[in-house]
Design an enzyme around this catalytic site. Structure first.
Site, mmCIF file in Angstrom:
data_model
loop_
_atom_site.group_PDB
_atom_site.id
_atom_site.type_symbol
_atom_site.label_atom_id
_atom_site.label_comp_id
_atom_site.label_asym_id
_atom_site.label_seq_id
_atom_site.Cartn_x
_atom_site.Cartn_y
_atom_site.Cartn_z
ATOM 1 N N ASP A 57 5.152 0.665 12.047
ATOM 2 C CA ASP A 57 3.966 -0.035 11.550
ATOM 3 C C ASP A 57 3.911 -1.517 11.967
ATOM 4 O O ASP A 57 2.928 -2.200 11.683
ATOM 5 C CB ASP A 57 3.896 0.056 10.010
ATOM 6 C CG ASP A 57 3.492 1.448 9.541
ATOM 7 O OD1 ASP A 57 3.147 2.280 10.396
ATOM 8 O OD2 ASP A 57 3.526 1.696 8.324
ATOM 9 N N SER A 75 11.285 12.258 7.079
ATOM 10 C CA SER A 75 9.863 11.987 6.847
ATOM 11 C C SER A 75 9.696 11.221 5.535
ATOM 12 O O SER A 75 10.217 11.628 4.493
ATOM 13 C CB SER A 75 9.084 13.306 6.783
ATOM 14 O OG SER A 75 7.893 13.153 6.037
ATOM 15 N N VAL A 76 8.946 10.138 5.601
ATOM 16 C CA VAL A 76 8.671 9.321 4.411
ATOM 17 C C VAL A 76 7.871 10.152 3.401
ATOM 18 O O VAL A 76 8.264 10.326 2.240
ATOM 19 C CB VAL A 76 7.884 8.047 4.804
ATOM 20 C CG1 VAL A 76 7.417 7.277 3.588
ATOM 21 C CG2 VAL A 76 8.727 7.159 5.714
ATOM 22 N N ARG A 81 -0.626 15.043 12.429
ATOM 23 C CA ARG A 81 0.047 14.743 11.163
ATOM 24 C C ARG A 81 0.512 16.059 10.527
ATOM 25 O O ARG A 81 -0.122 16.584 9.613
ATOM 26 C CB ARG A 81 -0.886 13.973 10.228
ATOM 27 C CG ARG A 81 -1.097 12.513 10.619
ATOM 28 C CD ARG A 81 0.182 11.721 10.445
ATOM 29 N NE ARG A 81 0.079 10.321 10.762
ATOM 30 C CZ ARG A 81 0.016 9.333 9.869
ATOM 31 N NH1 ARG A 81 -0.008 9.562 8.598
ATOM 32 N NH2 ARG A 81 -0.016 8.085 10.256
ATOM 33 N N ILE A 121 8.495 7.229 16.578
ATOM 34 C CA ILE A 121 8.001 7.910 15.376
ATOM 35 C C ILE A 121 6.710 8.698 15.635
ATOM 36 O O ILE A 121 6.636 9.878 15.311
ATOM 37 C CB ILE A 121 7.769 6.898 14.211
ATOM 38 C CG1 ILE A 121 9.037 6.051 13.971
ATOM 39 C CG2 ILE A 121 7.343 7.619 12.932
ATOM 40 C CD1 ILE A 121 10.225 6.777 13.401
ATOM 41 N N LYS A 163 0.846 -1.209 0.000
ATOM 42 C CA LYS A 163 0.000 0.000 0.000
ATOM 43 C C LYS A 163 0.874 1.249 0.000
ATOM 44 O O LYS A 163 0.648 2.184 -0.768
ATOM 45 C CB LYS A 163 -0.887 -0.024 1.253
ATOM 46 C CG LYS A 163 -1.442 1.330 1.648
ATOM 47 C CD LYS A 163 -2.284 1.255 2.897
ATOM 48 C CE LYS A 163 -1.581 1.574 4.182
ATOM 49 N NZ LYS A 163 -1.185 2.967 4.380
ATOM 50 N N ASN A 164 1.899 1.253 0.843
ATOM 51 C CA ASN A 164 2.703 2.475 0.992
ATOM 52 C C ASN A 164 3.600 2.748 -0.214
ATOM 53 O O ASN A 164 4.111 3.855 -0.354
ATOM 54 C CB ASN A 164 3.541 2.409 2.274
ATOM 55 C CG ASN A 164 2.678 2.606 3.513
ATOM 56 O OD1 ASN A 164 1.478 2.863 3.398
ATOM 57 N ND2 ASN A 164 3.278 2.486 4.686
ATOM 58 N N ARG A 185 -8.292 -0.472 5.452
ATOM 59 C CA ARG A 185 -7.468 0.562 4.797
ATOM 60 C C ARG A 185 -6.165 -0.038 4.260
ATOM 61 O O ARG A 185 -5.609 0.459 3.292
ATOM 62 C CB ARG A 185 -7.122 1.675 5.799
ATOM 63 C CG ARG A 185 -8.256 2.656 6.057
ATOM 64 C CD ARG A 185 -7.761 3.853 6.841
ATOM 65 N NE ARG A 185 -6.436 4.235 6.401
ATOM 66 C CZ ARG A 185 -5.416 4.528 7.215
ATOM 67 N NH1 ARG A 185 -5.577 4.524 8.503
ATOM 68 N NH2 ARG A 185 -4.245 4.851 6.720
ATOM 69 N N ARG A 200 -4.374 10.016 4.833
ATOM 70 C CA ARG A 200 -3.507 11.187 5.007
ATOM 71 C C ARG A 200 -2.408 11.279 3.952
ATOM 72 O O ARG A 200 -1.880 12.349 3.694
ATOM 73 C CB ARG A 200 -2.932 11.212 6.424
ATOM 74 C CG ARG A 200 -3.931 11.796 7.359
ATOM 75 C CD ARG A 200 -3.841 11.300 8.776
ATOM 76 N NE ARG A 200 -5.168 11.332 9.355
ATOM 77 C CZ ARG A 200 -6.001 10.299 9.349
ATOM 78 N NH1 ARG A 200 -5.629 9.136 8.852
ATOM 79 N NH2 ARG A 200 -7.197 10.420 9.865
ATOM 80 N N CYS A 225 -4.863 12.268 13.557
ATOM 81 C CA CYS A 225 -5.530 10.963 13.539
ATOM 82 C C CYS A 225 -5.198 10.272 14.846
ATOM 83 O O CYS A 225 -4.476 10.826 15.682
ATOM 84 C CB CYS A 225 -5.098 10.135 12.339
ATOM 85 S SG CYS A 225 -3.408 9.585 12.423
HETATM 86 C C1 UD1 Z 1 4.526 6.896 6.327
HETATM 87 C C2 UD1 Z 1 3.704 5.637 6.166
HETATM 88 C C3 UD1 Z 1 3.210 5.133 7.533
HETATM 89 C C4 UD1 Z 1 4.385 4.969 8.497
HETATM 90 C C5 UD1 Z 1 5.230 6.248 8.533
HETATM 91 C C6 UD1 Z 1 6.493 6.079 9.358
HETATM 92 C C7 UD1 Z 1 2.715 5.867 3.994
HETATM 93 C C8 UD1 Z 1 1.480 6.101 3.189
HETATM 94 N N1 UD1 Z 1 2.576 5.919 5.309
HETATM 95 O O1 UD1 Z 1 3.666 7.887 6.874
HETATM 96 O O2 UD1 Z 1 2.553 3.892 7.337
HETATM 97 O O3 UD1 Z 1 3.882 4.723 9.793
HETATM 98 O O4 UD1 Z 1 5.629 6.632 7.200
HETATM 99 O O5 UD1 Z 1 7.244 5.029 8.866
HETATM 100 O O6 UD1 Z 1 3.754 5.585 3.452
HETATM 101 N N2 UD1 Z 1 6.501 14.767 10.479
HETATM 102 C C9 UD1 Z 1 6.677 16.106 10.738
HETATM 103 N N3 UD1 Z 1 6.474 16.996 9.718
HETATM 104 C C10 UD1 Z 1 6.109 16.604 8.463
HETATM 105 C C11 UD1 Z 1 5.957 15.227 8.198
HETATM 106 C C12 UD1 Z 1 6.158 14.313 9.227
HETATM 107 O O7 UD1 Z 1 6.999 16.491 11.853
HETATM 108 O O8 UD1 Z 1 5.948 17.463 7.579
HETATM 109 C C13 UD1 Z 1 6.714 13.775 11.570
HETATM 110 C C14 UD1 Z 1 5.476 12.941 11.855
HETATM 111 O O9 UD1 Z 1 4.616 13.572 12.754
HETATM 112 C C15 UD1 Z 1 6.092 11.687 12.445
HETATM 113 C C16 UD1 Z 1 7.414 11.557 11.700
HETATM 114 O O10 UD1 Z 1 7.674 12.847 11.135
HETATM 115 O O11 UD1 Z 1 6.350 11.888 13.817
HETATM 116 C C17 UD1 Z 1 7.421 10.531 10.598
HETATM 117 O O12 UD1 Z 1 6.326 10.767 9.729
HETATM 118 P P1 UD1 Z 1 6.395 10.414 8.184
HETATM 119 O O13 UD1 Z 1 7.640 9.639 7.933
HETATM 120 O O14 UD1 Z 1 6.176 11.664 7.390
HETATM 121 O O15 UD1 Z 1 5.142 9.472 8.019
HETATM 122 P P2 UD1 Z 1 4.111 9.429 6.833
HETATM 123 O O16 UD1 Z 1 4.766 9.716 5.539
HETATM 124 O O17 UD1 Z 1 2.895 10.207 7.213
#
Ligand code: UD1
Length: 419
Positions: A308, A166-167, A124, A330, A22-23, A400, A95, A119
């Protein structure tokens, strides 16, 4: 609202096939916005988030067709003028919708995308996404719950050093930089395998994109892209979940369609816990694992232990002979499954972002509430080992990200059904 009924203490055996990730699918679908050429994406997981993303693309005007039987998506956006809006109704449940900000902006010079909001697992924020896009020249405003981004004469390559990993932000910037003028260097990137799957996809479209370091990517933007056929990688979180299911209840459970190199660290941790398995080519065979040992782990960006899989490994820790510990690094609120596991008989204490799991404890079936995607699946795992019946409410969270979970588990002799 649908519920899952699990009758526990049945041994799992047989073969389970892992679906596409999915990701990996979500950002690749978002990246399709960049191109006017034909795109074929294979091994699509039929899960709610992927359906929502394809509906979002349809909403903005993309010519996208999902063949359920073949698990393949066909996109052809020749001469298509797409809308540049992602409404709240799509982004609130998924999201990852925010990842269409980069491609819309890169191709059309403007985008308006709903803020994802919070969430169950925490807030987020999108500051890292916006930080990166601004570096490529975007002007950004936030108003009435929407991010509005504009750029006059196209995005321009730059050096972007992310203040934290951040992913989603890494993906958004990779996709945006693919159409930007000149070269972009992304530093301190996330390097999840799903991001590599995305860069492979973009490379096949003709973008000059190189991983220059473990956390550094060089992208030379390009306008004329090529048609592409791409296969989505396996879902490593689904694979990890089923390996843990096998460790909990397995009697020779085979899990197929994965690449064990990608989940090497997770397998090492499970091995240290006493989980017995055999690795063959694209298959792993989980054997009866009796003496589970306690362990201390922390969640981290890849290649560290994935957040995850945290809820799922916690269930295995209730089986361990001693105290296990998990530090969740995380997300700030990712222990929502703990009160439910405690209601089933687990002994778990939480202090800030750390959980101590006191094992071994026998779990008893109960009526429980799913709160997010991975928490829900941990309750399914708990139900598989618990005495009597477990009823899991709010199953939509599970849908989901897990394709046909009851069907897959039932094929391996689990007693699980949906009402
Ligand atoms: C993706 C994955 C999710 C996984 C997560 C961490 C997808 C669709 N989802 O989510 O399943 O749990 O990676 O491996 O691929 N953050 C900030 N600012 C930002 C963005 C993120 O502070 O602009 C923080 C978030 O609050 C969190 C951390 O960075 O604490 C990691 O988040 P991120 O890696 O961005 O996760 P997602 O991409 O949302």
């Amino acid at each position: 609202m649908q519920k899952l009924y699990v009758r526990g203490q049945k041994n799992l055996s047989g073969t389970l096939q892992i679906s596409g990730s999915k990701n990996a699918t979500l950002p690749i679908l978002a990246a399709s916005i960049l191109s006017e050429k034909k795109i074929i994406i294979k091994n699509i997981p039929l899960v709610k988030d992927v359906i929502t993303m394809s509906e979002l693309l349809k909403y903005i005007g993309s010519d996208i067709k999902l063949n359920y039987k073949k698990k393949t998506i066909y996109i052809n956006n020749k001469n298509k003028n797409l809308k540049t809006i992602a409404p709240y109704s799509f982004v609130k449940t998924m999201r990852a919708g925010v990842v269409i900000l980069g491609p819309l902006l890169a191709r059309f010079g403007r985008a308006k995308v709903s803020l994802p909001g919070g969430c169950a697992i925490g807030s987020r924020p999108v500051n890292l996404h916006l930080f990166g896009l601004k570096k490529l020249g975007a002007r950004i405003n936030i108003k009435n719950g929407y991010i509005s981004a504009k750029v006059k004469n196209g995005l321009i390559g730059n050096i972007i050093n992310f203040p934290s990993i951040s992913v989603g932000a890494t993906e958004n910037l990779i996709i945006a930089a693919s159409l930007a003028k000149g070269t972009t260097i992304l530093k301190n990137c996330a390097c999840e395998p799903e991001i590599k799957n995305l860069t492979n996809f973009l490379e096949k479209m003709g973008i000059n994109i190189t991983w220059t370091n473990k956390r550094e990517i060089k992208i030379v933007g390009k306008k004329n892209l090529k048609p592409v056929t791409h296969t989505i990688m396996f879902d490593r979180i689904e694979a990890g979940t089923f390996i843990i299911a096998g460790a909990l209840t397995g009697k020779n459970l085979k899990i197929k369609g994965l690449d064990t190199k990608v989940i090497k660290n997770e397998l090492n941790i499970l091995k240290k816990m006493g989980v017995k398995f055999k690795i063959r080519n694209k298959e792993i065979q989980v054997l009866t694992s009796k003496n589970i040992k306690p362990i201390t782990i922390k969640t981290e960006p890849y290649p560290g232990f994935p957040t995850d899989l945290q809820a799922q490994i916690m269930v295995l820790m209730t089986r361990a002979n001693g105290i296990s510990k998990i530090k969740e690094n995380i997300f700030e609120n990712r222990f929502m499954h703990v009160p439910e596991l405690i209601r089933m008989g687990a002994k778990i204490k939480i202090l800030n972002n750390s959980a101590s799991i006191y094992g071994p404890k026998d779990l008893n079936g109960a009526e429980v509430m799913a709160t997010d995607l991975r928490a829900s699946v941990s309750l399914v795992l708990a139900g598989l080992i618990a005495k009597n019946k477990t009823v899991i409410n709010r199953v939509y969270h599970l849908d989901r990200g897990y394709e046909n979970i009851e069907k897959k588990l039932r094929k391996c002799k689990a007693k699980i059904s949906r009402f």
